[in-house]
Design a protein around this motif. Structure first.
Motif, PDB file in Angstrom:
ATOM      1  N   THR A  59       0.834  -1.203   0.000  1.00  0.00           N
ATOM      2  CA  THR A  59       0.000   0.000   0.000  1.00  0.00           C
ATOM      3  C   THR A  59       0.869   1.254   0.000  1.00  0.00           C
ATOM      4  O   THR A  59       0.592   2.227  -0.716  1.00  0.00           O
ATOM      5  CB  THR A  59      -0.947   0.007   1.214  1.00  0.00           C
ATOM      6  OG1 THR A  59      -1.846  -1.101   1.117  1.00  0.00           O
ATOM      7  CG2 THR A  59      -1.751   1.305   1.280  1.00  0.00           C
ATOM      8  N   TYR A  60       1.940   1.222   0.791  1.00  0.00           N
ATOM      9  CA  TYR A  60       2.843   2.366   0.844  1.00  0.00           C
ATOM     10  C   TYR A  60       3.607   2.498  -0.472  1.00  0.00           C
ATOM     11  O   TYR A  60       3.794   3.611  -0.980  1.00  0.00           O
ATOM     12  CB  TYR A  60       3.813   2.222   2.003  1.00  0.00           C
ATOM     13  CG  TYR A  60       4.658   3.454   2.247  1.00  0.00           C
ATOM     14  CD1 TYR A  60       4.114   4.735   2.143  1.00  0.00           C
ATOM     15  CD2 TYR A  60       6.003   3.336   2.577  1.00  0.00           C
ATOM     16  CE1 TYR A  60       4.895   5.864   2.366  1.00  0.00           C
ATOM     17  CE2 TYR A  60       6.791   4.458   2.808  1.00  0.00           C
ATOM     18  CZ  TYR A  60       6.225   5.726   2.698  1.00  0.00           C
ATOM     19  OH  TYR A  60       7.005   6.841   2.915  1.00  0.00           O
ATOM     20  N   ALA A  61       4.032   1.383  -1.055  1.00  0.00           N
ATOM     21  CA  ALA A  61       4.728   1.428  -2.344  1.00  0.00           C
ATOM     22  C   ALA A  61       3.824   2.021  -3.422  1.00  0.00           C
ATOM     23  O   ALA A  61       4.266   2.828  -4.250  1.00  0.00           O
ATOM     24  CB  ALA A  61       5.178   0.021  -2.747  1.00  0.00           C
ATOM     25  N   ALA A  62       2.539   1.643  -3.400  1.00  0.00           N
ATOM     26  CA  ALA A  62       1.591   2.175  -4.382  1.00  0.00           C
ATOM     27  C   ALA A  62       1.376   3.675  -4.184  1.00  0.00           C
ATOM     28  O   ALA A  62       1.267   4.441  -5.146  1.00  0.00           O
ATOM     29  CB  ALA A  62       0.261   1.431  -4.273  1.00  0.00           C
ATOM     30  N   GLU A  63       1.333   4.091  -2.928  1.00  0.00           N
ATOM     31  CA  GLU A  63       1.179   5.518  -2.624  1.00  0.00           C
ATOM     32  C   GLU A  63       2.361   6.323  -3.158  1.00  0.00           C
ATOM     33  O   GLU A  63       2.186   7.396  -3.741  1.00  0.00           O
ATOM     34  CB  GLU A  63       1.068   5.703  -1.112  1.00  0.00           C
ATOM     35  CG  GLU A  63       0.980   7.150  -0.647  1.00  0.00           C
ATOM     36  CD  GLU A  63       1.017   7.277   0.860  1.00  0.00           C
ATOM     37  OE1 GLU A  63       1.579   8.279   1.351  1.00  0.00           O
ATOM     38  OE2 GLU A  63       0.494   6.372   1.545  1.00  0.00           O
ATOM     39  N   LEU A  64       3.553   5.793  -2.985  1.00  0.00           N
ATOM     40  CA  LEU A  64       4.750   6.489  -3.459  1.00  0.00           C
ATOM     41  C   LEU A  64       4.848   6.461  -4.984  1.00  0.00           C
ATOM     42  O   LEU A  64       5.282   7.432  -5.606  1.00  0.00           O
ATOM     43  CB  LEU A  64       6.003   5.856  -2.848  1.00  0.00           C
ATOM     44  CG  LEU A  64       6.185   6.045  -1.344  1.00  0.00           C
ATOM     45  CD1 LEU A  64       7.335   5.183  -0.838  1.00  0.00           C
ATOM     46  CD2 LEU A  64       6.438   7.519  -1.002  1.00  0.00           C
ATOM     47  N   ALA A  65       4.454   5.338  -5.591  1.00  0.00           N
ATOM     48  CA  ALA A  65       4.499   5.238  -7.048  1.00  0.00           C
ATOM     49  C   ALA A  65       3.506   6.196  -7.702  1.00  0.00           C
ATOM     50  O   ALA A  65       3.792   6.804  -8.739  1.00  0.00           O
ATOM     51  CB  ALA A  65       4.206   3.801  -7.481  1.00  0.00           C
ATOM     52  N   ASP A  66       2.324   6.342  -7.091  1.00  0.00           N
ATOM     53  CA  ASP A  66       1.303   7.291  -7.542  1.00  0.00           C
ATOM     54  C   ASP A  66       1.023   7.152  -9.039  1.00  0.00           C
ATOM     55  O   ASP A  66       0.989   8.131  -9.783  1.00  0.00           O
ATOM     56  CB  ASP A  66       1.747   8.724  -7.213  1.00  0.00           C
ATOM     57  CG  ASP A  66       0.615   9.735  -7.351  1.00  0.00           C
ATOM     58  OD1 ASP A  66      -0.559   9.324  -7.258  1.00  0.00           O
ATOM     59  OD2 ASP A  66       0.913  10.934  -7.576  1.00  0.00           O
TER      60      ASP A  66
END
Length: 254
Positions: A59-66
């Motif tokens: 979830t955090y990786a997806a948030e950063l990837a945006d």
């Protein structure tokens, strides 16, 4: 957060998520195959701990990837060459001794790594570590107890445990490798300098193996490559099974 640090953190969170989801799936393969009911339930709980941990990292990786991806895209829509998990995590479950020795190696690693990640300047990574530390204390107590019982048990259990130690040892060196991404984040106070954990890990594992009447192998061989997408054939087979429902019904929610 600079673009360089943001990209490195996204890669780092993805790696940690990959480690967790792959090991979690391997542990889940023991559900309904445990030696007795309580252990069967314990395996399910440990697997869920790792899957939950993977969800937080993804979830955090997806948030950063945006870029429109979510946690499911990271778990189910990448092939084996895109995964960045440590090789130790993807090896087949093997027999009971094999799984327990692998779990011990991983649990000691996380018992040392997570307190360091707790100190991260990245609040999200620190928060994930805070939750995972509590789970890891239980995981380590369980895997340690089992390795002691197997190593210092019957002749057959001892032989199986020693065989597992010998077969898995060469995969543990990769746990402590640092590449440019991890070194950048360690220098920035975000990631963990895992290279500095090797001696403590070896000391803790050696004490447990010795108590279990097992022999600590010599460092005569090592296998690496998981962090750059070079995996054993086992990961591809595992992902085929793990991803089939999501890939067969893309976008389906339940």
């Amino acid at each position: 957060m600079s673009d360089q640090i943001k990209q490195a953190t996204q890669e780092y969170a993805t790696r940690l998520g990959d480690d967790s989801v792959v090991l979690g799936h391997r542990i889940s393969e023991w559900v309904s195959y445990g030696p007795f009911l309580e252990e069967d339930i314990a395996y399910g709980n440990v697997a869920l701990d790792y899957i939950g941990r993977a969800r937080m990292f993804y979830t955090y990786a997806a948030e950063l990837a945006d870029d429109g991806r979510d946690e499911d895209d990271f778990a189910y829509m990448r092939n084996d060459r895109e995964y960045r998990n440590l090789l130790l995590m993807e090896l087949p479950k093997g027999d009971f001794a094999y799984s327990q020795v692998r779990q011990l190696f991983a649990d000691v690693y996380y018992a040392l790594m997570l307190p360091e990640l707790l100190q991260s300047k990245d609040e999200t990574l620190s928060a994930i570590a805070a939750k995972a530390i509590k789970e890891t204390k239980y995981h380590l107590r369980r895997s340690r107890d089992w390795v002691l019982r197997l190593g210092d048990g019957t002749e057959e259990s001892h032989q199986r445990a020693q065989k597992a130690v010998d077969q898995l040892w060469g995969y543990t060196h990769e746990l402590f490798d640092m590449d440019e991404t991890e070194q950048l984040l360690a220098d920035a106070g975000i990631g963990v300098d895992v290279a500095g954990l090797r001696d403590r890990w070896l000391e803790m594992v050696s004490v447990i193996l010795t108590e279990a009447t097992l022999t600590v192998p010599e460092d005569s061989w090592a296998v690496r490559g998981g962090r750059i997408g070079n995996h054993t054939e086992n990961l591809g087979h595992m992902l085929t099974e793990m991803q089939i429902v999501h890939r067969s019904h893309p976008g389906c929610k339940w």
